[in-house]
Write a protein that holds these residues in place. Structure first.
Motif, PDB file in Angstrom:
ATOM      1  N   LEU A  41       0.829  -1.210   0.000  1.00 34.18           N
ATOM      2  CA  LEU A  41       0.000   0.000   0.000  1.00 34.18           C
ATOM      3  C   LEU A  41       0.860   1.256   0.000  1.00 34.18           C
ATOM      4  N   ASN A  42       1.993   1.202   0.702  1.00 36.62           N
ATOM      5  CA  ASN A  42       2.890   2.364   0.747  1.00 36.62           C
ATOM      6  C   ASN A  42       3.461   2.701  -0.618  1.00 36.62           C
ATOM      7  N   ASN A  43       3.664   1.679  -1.453  1.00 35.15           N
ATOM      8  CA  ASN A  43       4.230   1.901  -2.788  1.00 35.15           C
ATOM      9  C   ASN A  43       3.174   2.277  -3.822  1.00 35.15           C
ATOM     10  N   ALA A  44       1.914   1.995  -3.508  1.00 33.84           N
ATOM     11  CA  ALA A  44       0.838   2.278  -4.469  1.00 33.84           C
ATOM     12  C   ALA A  44       0.586   3.783  -4.563  1.00 33.84           C
ATOM     13  N   ASP A  45       0.321   4.227  -5.773  1.00 35.94           N
ATOM     14  CA  ASP A  45       0.023   5.645  -6.021  1.00 35.94           C
ATOM     15  C   ASP A  45      -0.912   5.722  -7.229  1.00 35.94           C
ATOM     16  N   PRO A  46      -2.125   5.172  -7.090  1.00 34.25           N
ATOM     17  CA  PRO A  46      -3.011   5.021  -8.260  1.00 34.25           C
ATOM     18  C   PRO A  46      -3.385   6.331  -8.932  1.00 34.25           C
ATOM     19  N   ASP A  47      -3.353   7.428  -8.195  1.00 30.31           N
ATOM     20  CA  ASP A  47      -3.712   8.730  -8.769  1.00 30.31           C
ATOM     21  C   ASP A  47      -2.486   9.585  -9.103  1.00 30.31           C
ATOM     22  N   ASP A  48      -1.308   8.980  -8.991  1.00 28.66           N
ATOM     23  CA  ASP A  48      -0.051   9.683  -9.258  1.00 28.66           C
ATOM     24  C   ASP A  48      -0.008  11.034  -8.529  1.00 28.66           C
ATOM     25  N   ASN A  81       2.205  12.196  -6.625  1.00 23.83           N
ATOM     26  CA  ASN A  81       3.519  12.859  -6.617  1.00 23.83           C
ATOM     27  C   ASN A  81       3.949  13.320  -8.009  1.00 23.83           C
ATOM     28  N   ASN A  82       3.073  13.114  -9.013  1.00 25.57           N
ATOM     29  CA  ASN A  82       3.307  13.619 -10.372  1.00 25.57           C
ATOM     30  C   ASN A  82       4.614  13.136 -11.001  1.00 25.57           C
ATOM     31  N   ASP A  83       4.968  11.876 -10.704  1.00 24.47           N
ATOM     32  CA  ASP A  83       6.183  11.340 -11.326  1.00 24.47           C
ATOM     33  C   ASP A  83       5.871  10.476 -12.541  1.00 24.47           C
ATOM     34  N   GLY A  84       4.595  10.396 -12.916  1.00 22.60           N
ATOM     35  CA  GLY A  84       4.206   9.598 -14.079  1.00 22.60           C
ATOM     36  C   GLY A  84       4.016   8.129 -13.780  1.00 22.60           C
ATOM     37  N   ILE A  85       4.263   7.722 -12.519  1.00 26.04           N
ATOM     38  CA  ILE A  85       4.128   6.322 -12.121  1.00 26.04           C
ATOM     39  C   ILE A  85       2.906   6.201 -11.213  1.00 26.04           C
ATOM     40  N   SER A  86       1.943   5.384 -11.605  1.00 28.18           N
ATOM     41  CA  SER A  86       0.692   5.292 -10.846  1.00 28.18           C
ATOM     42  C   SER A  86       0.337   3.849 -10.533  1.00 28.18           C
ATOM     43  N   GLY A  87       1.237   3.157  -9.879  1.00 26.87           N
ATOM     44  CA  GLY A  87       0.989   1.763  -9.541  1.00 26.87           C
ATOM     45  C   GLY A  87      -0.232   1.598  -8.661  1.00 26.87           C
ATOM     46  N   LYS A  88      -1.008   0.554  -8.949  1.00 22.74           N
ATOM     47  CA  LYS A  88      -2.206   0.294  -8.143  1.00 22.74           C
ATOM     48  C   LYS A  88      -2.282  -1.173  -7.766  1.00 22.74           C
ATOM     49  N   ILE A  89      -2.999  -1.417  -6.695  1.00 27.09           N
ATOM     50  CA  ILE A  89      -3.216  -2.776  -6.215  1.00 27.09           C
ATOM     51  C   ILE A  89      -4.391  -3.394  -6.961  1.00 27.09           C
ATOM     52  N   ASN A  90      -4.256  -4.677  -7.293  1.00 24.06           N
ATOM     53  CA  ASN A  90      -5.387  -5.415  -7.845  1.00 24.06           C
ATOM     54  C   ASN A  90      -6.072  -6.138  -6.687  1.00 24.06           C
ATOM     55  N   GLN A 119      12.856 -11.675   6.758  1.00 18.85           N
ATOM     56  CA  GLN A 119      14.008 -11.771   5.859  1.00 18.85           C
ATOM     57  C   GLN A 119      14.174 -10.478   5.071  1.00 18.85           C
ATOM     58  N   LYS A 120      15.407  -9.999   4.965  1.00 19.36           N
ATOM     59  CA  LYS A 120      15.718  -8.849   4.111  1.00 19.36           C
ATOM     60  C   LYS A 120      15.910  -9.368   2.694  1.00 19.36           C
ATOM     61  N   ILE A 121      15.026  -8.952   1.781  1.00 22.70           N
ATOM     62  CA  ILE A 121      15.034  -9.495   0.423  1.00 22.70           C
ATOM     63  C   ILE A 121      15.122  -8.377  -0.606  1.00 22.70           C
ATOM     64  N   THR A 122      15.610  -8.727  -1.794  1.00 23.22           N
ATOM     65  CA  THR A 122      15.727  -7.745  -2.886  1.00 23.22           C
ATOM     66  C   THR A 122      15.122  -8.324  -4.165  1.00 23.22           C
ATOM     67  N   PRO A 123      13.777  -8.336  -4.263  1.00 24.72           N
ATOM     68  CA  PRO A 123      13.129  -8.948  -5.430  1.00 24.72           C
ATOM     69  C   PRO A 123      13.011  -8.033  -6.640  1.00 24.72           C
ATOM     70  N   TYR A 124      13.189  -6.720  -6.448  1.00 22.62           N
ATOM     71  CA  TYR A 124      13.027  -5.743  -7.540  1.00 22.62           C
ATOM     72  C   TYR A 124      11.632  -5.818  -8.164  1.00 22.62           C
ATOM     73  N   THR A 125      10.618  -5.631  -7.328  1.00 21.74           N
ATOM     74  CA  THR A 125       9.227  -5.540  -7.787  1.00 21.74           C
ATOM     75  C   THR A 125       8.420  -4.797  -6.740  1.00 21.74           C
ATOM     76  N   ASP A 126       7.324  -4.180  -7.161  1.00 23.37           N
ATOM     77  CA  ASP A 126       6.371  -3.612  -6.208  1.00 23.37           C
ATOM     78  C   ASP A 126       5.081  -4.419  -6.161  1.00 23.37           C
ATOM     79  N   LEU A 127       4.964  -5.461  -7.003  1.00 23.80           N
ATOM     80  CA  LEU A 127       3.783  -6.327  -7.088  1.00 23.80           C
ATOM     81  C   LEU A 127       2.515  -5.542  -7.439  1.00 23.80           C
ATOM     82  N   LEU A 128       2.695  -4.360  -8.005  1.00 28.67           N
ATOM     83  CA  LEU A 128       1.562  -3.510  -8.347  1.00 28.67           C
ATOM     84  C   LEU A 128       1.273  -3.561  -9.848  1.00 28.67           C
ATOM     85  N   LEU A 129       0.090  -3.105 -10.210  1.00 33.48           N
ATOM     86  CA  LEU A 129      -0.302  -2.994 -11.612  1.00 33.48           C
ATOM     87  C   LEU A 129       0.158  -1.658 -12.176  1.00 33.48           C
TER      88      LEU A 129
END
Length: 460
Positions: free
Chosen positions: A218-225, A227-236, A364-374
């Motif tokens: 949820l912290n990484n999601a920004d469906p309405d963008d 912060n105006n960075d052009g990235i609007s990841g959303k949860i499914n 566990q401290k992990i580095t998967p390189y994903t936000d699992l968002l749409l």
């Protein structure tokens, strides 16, 4: 003497830092290389639990058979299916290649089918189903069947080609797939049917992804963008069959499944034609009478016990350790990765939740390189097929860990949801939509920068 001691201490600290930073999966990380790099149990899994892993592996790897059979723990295959074993798609627990010209079956790839929801009843069904299947062929095309039953049809893929140029003049060829289905054995498909090819993803680290907290997502999601960075990841938000409620989706190309248990049970049902307590009926529609009347392997062809073992297995497949992390080209490549803002979606690190029932995965401290968002990936990658809240241009960010091992495990470097990209660079250049700005930055890289970026990605 003091100078030598400080030098030794610096070397010791550097070695420790390097040893920690190679562990993409935290304590679960495996040092296995070669063709079995994706098939190892979590390194911190206690000895007695490794037996559960091995049992789950046997049900994942070995073929199922049609009913009736003397092997009643593995019977009930079909009547229609895409393969006879989970390993048939996830070869060596790795990534599928997709269908190439001349291939008889789309072995490591399946075709999702759906039609637009036009009635109020269909709209209501979307809450629990995510999509509406074809009236005759259901939600997935099965191109194989048991003896005496006709498969649904055969997948055809044709490719067209175009070139994209980098600023320095270097050109890359991209191929665009066109899907069609031939040899339909149960009549025509719906006139508005939507087809979407899906290649089997790698199985590594799935239990760790399941143990990332909902709050982190949820912290990484920004469906309405905002912060105006052009990235609007959303949860499914998808339907959890066991909980009978809507939950966050994490698994599948459009994050259409909430848990590994449900992901596995759905694959048993759709890919192998095996029922379970989550999916009670074979994937036969009312228009497939022979399929409906075929012999079956009991009410739950996959028992609860087998589901539990396969869940445990899929949760504990280890991520292989990173390689060449101190290589100057790798270090430079990571800076370029961040400079292009690729890490806005391919989020580097998390600490998994505390999980007493799965101690190997816990904290566990992990580095998967994903936000699992749409994310909207643009028209170039669109399949025009919605799934729960995902629209036809949105895809879940694929994890990048273990990427550099794919060639030695699966013998190919094909990527993206339908395997159209034949290597990492092609996959990058296919990015559009929210990733368009990042792609344009990569297209401005010169040859040495491209090589550094690829060196970094292959170090994962």
């Amino acid at each position: 003497m003091n100078q030598y001691f400080l030098s030794f201490l610096f070397l010791l600290i550097s070695t420790f830092v390097s040893a920690e930073s190679v562990k993409s999966g935290g304590g679960t990380t495996s040092r296995q290389t070669g063709s079995n790099a994706y098939s190892m149990p979590a390194s911190n899994l206690e000895l007695m639990k490794r037996l559960d892993f091995s049992v789950g592996n046997s049900f994942f790897r070995n073929p199922w058979v049609s009913a009736p059979a003397s092997t009643d723990a593995r019977d009930g295959l079909g009547p229609i299916m895409n393969t006879n074993a989970c390993q048939g798609c996830h070869v060596k627990d790795g990534r599928g290649k997709g269908k190439e010209a001349g291939d008889q079956n789309a072995i490591t790839m399946l075709i999702r089918l759906s039609i637009p929801a036009t009635t109020s009843e269909q709209q209501q069904a979307l809450i629990k189903q995510g999509s509406i299947g074809d009236p005759t062929y259901g939600g997935q095309l099965q191109d194989m069947a048991i003896q005496g039953i006709q498969p649904e049809g055969q997948v055809q893929i044709d490719y067209s080609y175009h070139h994209v140029a980098f600023e320095d003049g270097f050109e890359i060829e991209l191929r665009t797939p066109t899907l069609s289905v031939s040899d339909l054995n149960y009549g025509p498909m719906h006139q508005d049917v939507m087809l979407s090819a899906r290649v089997a993803p790698a199985m590594i680290g799935l239990g760790l992804l399941e143990t990332i907290s909902a709050q982190d997502l949820l912290n990484n999601a920004d469906p309405d963008d905002t912060n105006n960075d052009g990235i609007s990841g959303k949860i499914n938000y998808v339907w959890d069959i066991e909980k009978q409620q809507t939950r966050i989706g994490r698994f599948g190309w459009k994050a259409g499944q909430p848990t590994l248990m449900q992901q596995n049970a759905a694959a048993f049902a759709g890919d192998l034609g095996l029922t379970s307590r989550l999916f009670l009926s074979d994937d036969c529609t009312e228009k497939q009478s022979d399929c409906k009347q075929a012999a079956h392997g009991g009410t739950h062809e996959v028992s609860d016990n087998i589901l539990d073992f396969v869940e445990f297995y899929s949760q504990h497949l280890a991520v292989p350790a990173r390689r060449d992390i101190n290589n100057p080209q790798v270090v430079a490549g990571k800076k370029l990765f961040e400079q292009a803002n690729c890490n806005a979606c391919h989020v580097e690190s998390y600490t998994t939740e505390k999980r007493p029932d799965r101690l190997a995965l816990s904290e566990q401290k992990i580095t998967p390189y994903t936000d699992l968002l749409l994310h909207d990936m643009g028209m170039g990658l669109a399949d025009h097929r919605p799934e729960f809240l995902a629209n036809g241009q949105e895809w879940r960010t694929a994890p990048l860990w273990g990427l550099g091992y794919q060639k030695e495990v699966n013998g190919h470097t094909f990527l993206l949801h339908d395997g159209r990209a034949r290597n990492i660079l092609e996959a990058i250049v296919w990015h559009g939509g929210e990733a368009e700005q990042a792609k344009q930055k990569v297209l401005a890289f010169n040859d040495s920068e491209r090589q550094a970026l690829l060196k970094f990605l292959n170090s994962l």
